[in-house]
Design a protein around this motif. Structure first.
Motif, PDB file in Angstrom:
ATOM      1  N   ARG A  40       0.808  -1.211   0.000  1.00  0.00           N
ATOM      2  CA  ARG A  40       0.000   0.000   0.000  1.00  0.00           C
ATOM      3  C   ARG A  40       0.843   1.265   0.000  1.00  0.00           C
ATOM      4  NH1 ARG A  40      -4.566  -2.406   4.235  1.00  0.00           N
ATOM      5  NH2 ARG A  40      -5.222  -4.113   2.821  1.00  0.00           N
ATOM      6  N   ALA A  41       2.122   1.129   0.342  1.00  0.00           N
ATOM      7  CA  ALA A  41       3.044   2.265   0.260  1.00  0.00           C
ATOM      8  C   ALA A  41       3.689   2.391  -1.121  1.00  0.00           C
ATOM      9  CB  ALA A  41       4.134   2.135   1.326  1.00  0.00           C
ATOM     10  N   GLY A  42       3.393   1.444  -2.034  1.00  0.00           N
ATOM     11  CA  GLY A  42       3.912   1.525  -3.385  1.00  0.00           C
ATOM     12  C   GLY A  42       5.276   0.904  -3.593  1.00  0.00           C
ATOM     13  N   PHE A  43       5.705   0.035  -2.677  1.00  0.00           N
ATOM     14  CA  PHE A  43       7.033  -0.569  -2.811  1.00  0.00           C
ATOM     15  C   PHE A  43       7.044  -1.786  -3.741  1.00  0.00           C
ATOM     16  CE2 PHE A  43       7.704   1.162   1.693  1.00  0.00           C
ATOM     17  CZ  PHE A  43       8.264   2.334   1.216  1.00  0.00           C
ATOM     18  N   ASP A  44       5.863  -2.315  -4.068  1.00  0.00           N
ATOM     19  CA  ASP A  44       5.798  -3.473  -4.974  1.00  0.00           C
ATOM     20  C   ASP A  44       5.722  -2.960  -6.414  1.00  0.00           C
ATOM     21  OD1 ASP A  44       5.499  -5.871  -6.224  1.00  0.00           O
ATOM     22  OD2 ASP A  44       3.711  -6.502  -5.119  1.00  0.00           O
ATOM     23  N   VAL A  45       6.853  -2.476  -6.918  1.00  0.00           N
ATOM     24  CA  VAL A  45       6.844  -1.846  -8.243  1.00  0.00           C
ATOM     25  C   VAL A  45       6.646  -2.864  -9.359  1.00  0.00           C
ATOM     26  CG1 VAL A  45       8.201   0.148  -7.521  1.00  0.00           C
ATOM     27  CG2 VAL A  45       9.377  -1.898  -8.387  1.00  0.00           C
ATOM     28  N   TYR A  46       7.034  -4.111  -9.153  1.00  0.00           N
ATOM     29  CA  TYR A  46       6.767  -5.130 -10.165  1.00  0.00           C
ATOM     30  C   TYR A  46       5.259  -5.275 -10.387  1.00  0.00           C
ATOM     31  CZ  TYR A  46      11.448  -6.984 -11.018  1.00  0.00           C
ATOM     32  OH  TYR A  46      12.759  -7.139 -11.428  1.00  0.00           O
ATOM     33  N   ARG A  47       4.497  -5.309  -9.312  1.00  0.00           N
ATOM     34  CA  ARG A  47       3.047  -5.395  -9.419  1.00  0.00           C
ATOM     35  C   ARG A  47       2.482  -4.120 -10.071  1.00  0.00           C
ATOM     36  NH1 ARG A  47      -1.472  -6.657  -5.135  1.00  0.00           N
ATOM     37  NH2 ARG A  47       0.246  -7.111  -3.735  1.00  0.00           N
ATOM     38  N   ASP A  48       2.897  -2.976  -9.560  1.00  0.00           N
ATOM     39  CA  ASP A  48       2.290  -1.710  -9.987  1.00  0.00           C
ATOM     40  C   ASP A  48       2.628  -1.352 -11.427  1.00  0.00           C
ATOM     41  OD1 ASP A  48       1.277  -1.557  -7.426  1.00  0.00           O
ATOM     42  OD2 ASP A  48       2.786  -0.127  -6.709  1.00  0.00           O
ATOM     43  N   LYS A  49       3.855  -1.637 -11.849  1.00  0.00           N
ATOM     44  CA  LYS A  49       4.322  -1.176 -13.159  1.00  0.00           C
ATOM     45  C   LYS A  49       4.304  -2.264 -14.229  1.00  0.00           C
ATOM     46  CE  LYS A  49       5.573   2.985 -11.684  1.00  0.00           C
ATOM     47  NZ  LYS A  49       4.850   4.213 -12.144  1.00  0.00           N
ATOM     48  N   THR A  81       3.360  -6.473 -13.607  1.00  0.00           N
ATOM     49  CA  THR A  81       2.574  -7.703 -13.614  1.00  0.00           C
ATOM     50  C   THR A  81       1.073  -7.450 -13.597  1.00  0.00           C
ATOM     51  OG1 THR A  81       2.672  -7.999 -11.196  1.00  0.00           O
ATOM     52  CG2 THR A  81       4.462  -8.967 -12.501  1.00  0.00           C
ATOM     53  N   PHE A  82       0.613  -6.451 -12.824  1.00  0.00           N
ATOM     54  CA  PHE A  82      -0.828  -6.213 -12.801  1.00  0.00           C
ATOM     55  C   PHE A  82      -1.316  -5.506 -14.068  1.00  0.00           C
ATOM     56  CE2 PHE A  82      -4.873  -4.427 -11.042  1.00  0.00           C
ATOM     57  CZ  PHE A  82      -5.504  -5.651 -10.892  1.00  0.00           C
ATOM     58  N   PRO A  83      -0.598  -4.493 -14.589  1.00  0.00           N
ATOM     59  CA  PRO A  83      -1.015  -3.959 -15.891  1.00  0.00           C
ATOM     60  C   PRO A  83      -1.059  -5.019 -16.987  1.00  0.00           C
ATOM     61  CG  PRO A  83       0.479  -2.427 -14.827  1.00  0.00           C
ATOM     62  CD  PRO A  83       0.464  -3.672 -13.981  1.00  0.00           C
ATOM     63  N   ALA A  84      -0.098  -5.948 -17.002  1.00  0.00           N
ATOM     64  CA  ALA A  84      -0.118  -7.014 -17.999  1.00  0.00           C
ATOM     65  C   ALA A  84      -1.336  -7.918 -17.810  1.00  0.00           C
ATOM     66  CB  ALA A  84       1.169  -7.832 -17.916  1.00  0.00           C
ATOM     67  N   GLN A 119       6.150  -8.680 -21.912  1.00  0.00           N
ATOM     68  CA  GLN A 119       7.374  -7.972 -21.537  1.00  0.00           C
ATOM     69  C   GLN A 119       7.000  -6.659 -20.848  1.00  0.00           C
ATOM     70  OE1 GLN A 119       8.459  -8.267 -25.844  1.00  0.00           O
ATOM     71  NE2 GLN A 119      10.538  -8.370 -25.029  1.00  0.00           N
ATOM     72  N   PRO A 120       7.865  -6.142 -19.997  1.00  0.00           N
ATOM     73  CA  PRO A 120       7.598  -4.810 -19.448  1.00  0.00           C
ATOM     74  C   PRO A 120       7.533  -3.790 -20.581  1.00  0.00           C
ATOM     75  CG  PRO A 120       9.450  -5.872 -18.322  1.00  0.00           C
ATOM     76  CD  PRO A 120       9.137  -6.703 -19.516  1.00  0.00           C
ATOM     77  N   SER A 121       6.655  -2.818 -20.435  1.00  0.00           N
ATOM     78  CA  SER A 121       6.552  -1.769 -21.441  1.00  0.00           C
ATOM     79  C   SER A 121       7.806  -0.893 -21.423  1.00  0.00           C
ATOM     80  CB  SER A 121       5.326  -0.900 -21.173  1.00  0.00           C
ATOM     81  OG  SER A 121       5.509  -0.159 -19.973  1.00  0.00           O
ATOM     82  N   HIS A 122       8.009  -0.171 -22.508  1.00  0.00           N
ATOM     83  CA  HIS A 122       9.145   0.756 -22.547  1.00  0.00           C
ATOM     84  C   HIS A 122       9.004   1.825 -21.466  1.00  0.00           C
ATOM     85  CE1 HIS A 122      11.309  -0.771 -26.044  1.00  0.00           C
ATOM     86  NE2 HIS A 122      10.135  -0.992 -26.610  1.00  0.00           N
ATOM     87  N   ALA A 123       7.761   2.254 -21.220  1.00  0.00           N
ATOM     88  CA  ALA A 123       7.541   3.248 -20.167  1.00  0.00           C
ATOM     89  C   ALA A 123       7.919   2.690 -18.801  1.00  0.00           C
ATOM     90  CB  ALA A 123       6.083   3.697 -20.178  1.00  0.00           C
ATOM     91  N   ALA A 124       7.567   1.422 -18.557  1.00  0.00           N
ATOM     92  CA  ALA A 124       7.925   0.801 -17.281  1.00  0.00           C
ATOM     93  C   ALA A 124       9.437   0.675 -17.142  1.00  0.00           C
ATOM     94  CB  ALA A 124       7.263  -0.566 -17.159  1.00  0.00           C
ATOM     95  N   PHE A 137       9.685 -13.122 -17.494  1.00  0.00           N
ATOM     96  CA  PHE A 137       9.360 -13.069 -16.070  1.00  0.00           C
ATOM     97  C   PHE A 137       7.968 -13.616 -15.769  1.00  0.00           C
ATOM     98  CE2 PHE A 137       7.760 -10.841 -12.268  1.00  0.00           C
ATOM     99  CZ  PHE A 137       8.797 -11.069 -11.379  1.00  0.00           C
ATOM    100  N   LEU A 138       7.060 -13.468 -16.721  1.00  0.00           N
ATOM    101  CA  LEU A 138       5.644 -13.629 -16.424  1.00  0.00           C
ATOM    102  C   LEU A 138       4.983 -14.569 -17.430  1.00  0.00           C
ATOM    103  CD1 LEU A 138       3.409 -12.442 -14.554  1.00  0.00           C
ATOM    104  CD2 LEU A 138       3.111 -10.623 -16.251  1.00  0.00           C
ATOM    105  N   LEU A 139       4.137 -15.441 -16.922  1.00  0.00           N
ATOM    106  CA  LEU A 139       3.305 -16.312 -17.768  1.00  0.00           C
ATOM    107  C   LEU A 139       1.851 -16.085 -17.387  1.00  0.00           C
ATOM    108  CD1 LEU A 139       3.197 -18.742 -19.820  1.00  0.00           C
ATOM    109  CD2 LEU A 139       3.084 -20.217 -17.793  1.00  0.00           C
ATOM    110  N   LEU A 140       1.012 -15.823 -18.397  1.00  0.00           N
ATOM    111  CA  LEU A 140      -0.424 -15.687 -18.192  1.00  0.00           C
ATOM    112  C   LEU A 140      -1.144 -16.748 -19.023  1.00  0.00           C
ATOM    113  CD1 LEU A 140       0.632 -12.378 -18.326  1.00  0.00           C
ATOM    114  CD2 LEU A 140      -1.697 -12.205 -17.511  1.00  0.00           C
TER     115      LEU A 140
END
Length: 260
Positions: free
Chosen positions: A22-31, A33-36, A230-235, A251-254
């Motif tokens: 909730r403090a925003g330290f999980d940047v993998y999720r925020d930037k 894995t969750f957007p993907a 893949q992570p976006s260029h912005a990420a 990194f990620l499989l969906l």
């Protein structure tokens, strides 16, 4: 390692985990894995949705804000307590239940239109059981979408390869077929370095890609889509270390699958 061990670890992780996420330290999720995950998610407005391994409820609340009627289940009593407190303070109509996603949850057959799970199914010891329970809970025509760490690249023998100047040039993958469970200890890399917190103890259950896909099919599902985003260029611009997962390894499989 048993489900009781998994529950114990996540109960111990829960308070710090909820604060950090909730403090925003999980940047993998925020930037990343969750957007993907959202990119792969069909419209869920008006659907009955269950979130397998909902944790403290951040992603679950996002699904509710998309217009779904949402239930969240998690093995950790402490995680569900955090999720319920947030729901009480800011109601979105979410029902939370302490339950294992790989056991009979007690909910009726064919109760849901969609089963969602974000970065949780790799942390339980019985993935085939989770697929059977998902199939039981889904109505005909319903779907499951889940994300996990990519089993072909996130192996027990993972390591980055660097050149003489210290630049990362490759990803070492080893022990792919080693399915021995273990407990990984780490903290979010974006936490303030001067804060003294205990590392999270996260149970890991390595699997091959065939372990995942065959369990989905054996439960009765028809697989409709596989994604390896893949992570976006912005990420990558925001978090430069993400570029390793754009250029050097997955990194990620969906996986999306449907109940016929």
């Amino acid at each position: 390692m048993q489900k009781t061990d998994v529950a114990k670890h996540w109960d111990e992780n829960a308070d710090q985990w909820a604060r950090d996420v909730r403090a925003g330290f999980d940047v993998y999720r925020d930037k990343f894995t969750f957007p993907a995950f959202l990119d792969a998610l069909p419209a869920i407005k008006g659907l009955d949705v269950i979130d397998f391994g909902c944790g403290e409820g951040t992603n679950t609340r996002a699904f509710a804000r998309m217009g779904a009627r949402v239930t969240g289940i998690d093995l950790s009593v402490r995680m569900i307590e955090h999720a319920r407190r947030t729901e009480e303070a800011d109601p979105l109509g979410i029902q939370y239940q302490v339950a294992s996603y790989s056991d009979h949850s007690g909910m009726p057959d064919a109760s849901f239109d969609a089963v969602l799970s974000t970065m949780a199914l790799m942390d339980g010891p019985d993935f085939p059981g989770a697929m059977r329970e998902a199939y039981r809970l889904l109505r005909p025509g319903g779907f499951i979408l889940f994300s996990v760490l990519h089993p072909c690249f996130i192996t027990p023998g993972l390591g980055w390869v660097k050149d003489a100047e210290g630049r990362t040039t490759g990803l070492q993958v080893a022990r792919y077929f080693d399915r021995s469970s273990f407990t990984e200890r780490w903290r979010f890399g974006d936490r303030p370095k001067d804060e003294d917190v205990l590392p999270f103890a996260v149970p890991r259950f390595p699997r091959t890609i065939s372990d995942y896909l065959n369990a989905v099919a054996s439960a009765g599902f028809m697989i409709t889509n596989i994604a390896e985003p893949q992570p976006s260029h912005a990420a990558c611009e925001a978090i430069p270390r993400f570029s390793r997962w754009r250029d050097l390894g997955g990194f990620l499989l969906l996986v999306t699958a449907r109940r016929a």
